[in-house]
Design a protein around this motif. Structure first.
Motif, short mmCIF file in Angstrom:
data_model
loop_
_atom_site.label_atom_id
_atom_site.label_comp_id
_atom_site.label_asym_id
_atom_site.label_seq_id
_atom_site.Cartn_x
_atom_site.Cartn_y
_atom_site.Cartn_z
N GLU A 35 -6.06 -8.05 2.34
CA GLU A 35 -7.02 -7.85 3.68
C GLU A 35 -7.91 -9.06 3.66
N LYS A 36 -8.43 -9.72 2.34
CA LYS A 36 -9.08 -10.95 2.31
C LYS A 36 -8.27 -12.15 2.33
N GLN A 37 -6.91 -12.27 2.11
CA GLN A 37 -6.31 -13.37 2.26
C GLN A 37 -5.25 -13.84 3.05
N MET A 38 -4.27 -12.60 3.03
CA MET A 38 -3.18 -12.55 3.86
C MET A 38 -3.32 -12.07 5.37
N LEU A 39 -4.09 -11.24 5.75
CA LEU A 39 -4.26 -10.75 7.10
C LEU A 39 -4.96 -11.77 7.92
N PHE A 42 -2.19 -13.78 9.25
CA PHE A 42 -1.38 -12.93 10.26
C PHE A 42 -2.27 -13.05 11.55
N LYS A 43 -3.40 -12.77 11.42
CA LYS A 43 -4.47 -12.65 12.58
C LYS A 43 -4.48 -13.84 13.59
N ALA A 44 -4.40 -14.88 12.59
CA ALA A 44 -4.56 -16.38 13.46
C ALA A 44 -3.30 -16.90 13.87
N LYS A 45 -2.19 -16.54 13.38
CA LYS A 45 -1.15 -17.15 13.57
C LYS A 45 0.09 -16.26 14.33
N CYS A 46 0.01 -14.93 14.14
CA CYS A 46 0.88 -13.95 14.48
C CYS A 46 0.60 -12.79 15.48
N LEU A 121 2.52 -22.32 9.65
CA LEU A 121 1.80 -21.99 8.41
C LEU A 121 1.59 -23.28 7.59
N THR A 122 0.71 -23.51 6.99
CA THR A 122 0.25 -24.32 6.12
C THR A 122 1.14 -24.27 4.87
N LEU A 129 2.11 -15.92 1.49
CA LEU A 129 2.98 -15.03 1.91
C LEU A 129 3.96 -14.55 0.81
N LYS A 130 4.48 -15.84 0.25
CA LYS A 130 5.73 -15.73 -0.71
C LYS A 130 5.26 -14.72 -2.02
N ASN A 131 3.82 -15.13 -2.45
CA ASN A 131 3.50 -14.55 -3.73
C ASN A 131 2.81 -13.12 -3.12
N TRP A 132 2.48 -12.72 -2.05
CA TRP A 132 2.12 -11.56 -1.64
C TRP A 132 3.26 -10.46 -1.67
N ILE A 133 4.51 -11.02 -1.12
CA ILE A 133 5.89 -10.56 -0.88
C ILE A 133 6.39 -10.09 -2.27
N ASN A 134 6.36 -11.26 -3.24
CA ASN A 134 6.70 -11.02 -4.43
C ASN A 134 6.24 -10.09 -5.44
N GLN A 135 4.94 -9.98 -5.09
CA GLN A 135 3.87 -9.03 -5.83
C GLN A 135 4.05 -7.60 -5.38
#
Ligand code: HEC
Length: 143
Positions: A35-39, A42-46, A121-122, A129-135
């Motif tokens: 919620e703090k980092q990934m969302l 997504f909000k800004a770019k997707c 995405l930067t 995104l990679k870390n969030w999915i891999n975690q």
């Protein structure tokens, strides 16, 4: 123990403490807070193209592009029309089209956001995104 080694030890332990005290960032080891980092990414770019069906401020009906709803955990788990459950494979960024699509060169038809339709995405956001999915792609309390 001589004075030189003492100094090294002190330096090593204090830098270790400094690492522990750092705020969460996109590091392989640091747990990503969805919620703090990934969302916000997504909000800004997707979200512009990947929200639940809704009517915009002009009253136009907006359907999620590619059938992919990104403004709910359920939508992200369900995935898009084509990729389905391969959209988000918890623990495997390399198999998730959600990650693969942002890593494609903008010239590729499947690159997200599509060429000229939004800021890519930067590098830090891709890493996040990679870390969030891999975690494990956990949403916490967010639905
Ligand atoms: C300007 C609109 C737009 C934006 C912004 C956008 N997309 Fe898309 N997206 C599309 C369209 C259109 C499709 C359908 C595939 C196609 O026709 O190219 C799609 C399809 C996808 C798919 C494939 C779904 C499937 O079933 O295979 C993924 C994954 C995806 N988008 C991820 C993202 C991500 C992640 C972002 C943000 C970084 C994003 N998109 C931003 C328009 C957009």
């Amino acid at each position: 123990m001589n004075k030189y080694i003492m100094t090294l030890l002190v330096a090593a332990s204090s830098s270790g403490l400094a690492l522990l005290a750092e705020p969460p960032v996109a590091q392989a080891g640091a747990k990503v807070d969805f919620e703090k980092q990934m969302l916000p990414v997504f909000k800004a770019k997707c979200f512009k193209c990947h929200q639940k069906e809704h009517t915009d401020e002009k009253g136009a009906l907006k359907k999620p592009k590619g059938g992919l709803v990104m403004d709910s955990a359920e939508g992200l788990k369900k995935g898009g029309k084509e990729s389905k459950e391969k959209t988000l494979v918890a623990g495997k960024a390399d198999e998730s089209t959600l990650y693969k699509s942002v890593m494609l060169p903008v010239s590729d038809d499947a690159a997200m956001p599509p060429d000229g339709k939004g800021d890519p995405l930067t590098d830090a956001e891709k890493e996040l995104l990679k870390n969030w999915i891999n975690q494990g792609a956990e949403f916490g309390a967010w639905k």
